[in-house]
Design a protein around this motif. Structure first.
Motif, PDB file in Angstrom:
ATOM      1  N   TRP A  40       0.804  -1.214   0.000  1.00 16.66           N
ATOM      2  CA  TRP A  40       0.000   0.000   0.000  1.00 16.66           C
ATOM      3  C   TRP A  40       0.845   1.276   0.000  1.00 16.66           C
ATOM      4  CZ3 TRP A  40      -4.305   1.629  -1.600  1.00 16.66           C
ATOM      5  CH2 TRP A  40      -4.822   2.841  -1.170  1.00 16.66           C
ATOM      6  N   MET A  43       2.607   1.752  -3.313  1.00 18.81           N
ATOM      7  CA  MET A  43       1.673   2.036  -4.399  1.00 18.81           C
ATOM      8  C   MET A  43       1.147   3.463  -4.317  1.00 18.81           C
ATOM      9  SD  MET A  43      -0.408  -1.585  -4.617  1.00 18.81           S
ATOM     10  CE  MET A  43      -1.753  -0.865  -5.521  1.00 18.81           C
ATOM     11  N   SER A  47       1.660   5.749  -7.575  1.00 18.67           N
ATOM     12  CA  SER A  47       0.514   5.759  -8.474  1.00 18.67           C
ATOM     13  C   SER A  47      -0.654   6.549  -7.907  1.00 18.67           C
ATOM     14  CB  SER A  47       0.065   4.321  -8.756  1.00 18.67           C
ATOM     15  OG  SER A  47      -1.125   4.308  -9.486  1.00 18.67           O
ATOM     16  N   ALA A  50      -3.835   4.134  -7.357  1.00 23.97           N
ATOM     17  CA  ALA A  50      -3.809   3.094  -6.327  1.00 23.97           C
ATOM     18  C   ALA A  50      -5.049   3.103  -5.425  1.00 23.97           C
ATOM     19  CB  ALA A  50      -2.535   3.191  -5.507  1.00 23.97           C
ATOM     20  N   GLU A  90       0.520  -2.712 -11.186  1.00 29.46           N
ATOM     21  CA  GLU A  90       0.904  -1.753 -10.137  1.00 29.46           C
ATOM     22  C   GLU A  90       1.703  -2.440  -9.036  1.00 29.46           C
ATOM     23  OE1 GLU A  90       0.564   1.541  -9.824  1.00 29.46           O
ATOM     24  OE2 GLU A  90      -0.458   1.753 -11.738  1.00 29.46           O
ATOM     25  N   CYS A  94       5.636  -1.032  -8.475  1.00 32.50           N
ATOM     26  CA  CYS A  94       5.983  -0.298  -7.251  1.00 32.50           C
ATOM     27  C   CYS A  94       7.176  -0.918  -6.526  1.00 32.50           C
ATOM     28  CB  CYS A  94       4.776  -0.182  -6.321  1.00 32.50           C
ATOM     29  SG  CYS A  94       4.337  -1.683  -5.447  1.00 32.50           S
TER      30      CYS A  94
END
Length: 136
Positions: A40, A43, A47, A50, A90, A94
């Protein structure tokens, strides 16, 4: 009541009954949720999409529970699970370390193969594969 309020009363037949937790639907989506939780922070930094993609995964998990009401209601979850096509890359992008990228990529491929095998081969869903394996 909610569907009537939203003007979606034609979909009431999809969710007419009692809802209960489908553990198999949670187990099938658990690897995705775990990857989201572990990645998390990375990301979020890398992004802008996300939060949206994680929310779609959560909605997918919740909507999959509607299959307890009607066997065709699981189709509603498909509207949310299609965003996994964007979410899985993603997870890989990441990662900063090449080995971690390879590990995450490998885990995703293994997950997708196991998911495909369980749903389409073992369960025989959607009549994609005309063979059903029986374990004796």
């Amino acid at each position: 009541v909610i569907l009537n309020f939203l003007g979606l009363s034609k979909f009431i037949s999809y969710i007419n009954g009692e809802i209960y937790v489908l553990v198999n639907q949670i187990i099938m989506r658990l690897p995705i949720i775990v990857l989201i939780l572990f990645n998390w922070r990375k990301m979020i930094k890398d992004s802008n999409a996300a939060p949206f993609l994680a929310t779609m995964s959560l909605f997918d998990l919740l909507a999959a529970q509607l299959a307890s009401i009607n066997p065709y209601a699981f189709r509603i979850a498909s509207y949310f699970s299609e965003y996994n096509i964007l979410l899985f890359p993603e997870f890989v992008s990441c990662q900063k370390n090449k080995m971690k990228k390879l590990l995450v990529f490998s885990l995703i491929v293994i997950y997708m193969f196991v998911y495909w095998y369980y749903i389409y081969v073992y369960q025989g869903s959607h009549m994609t594969i005309p063979y059903k394996f029986y374990w004796y």
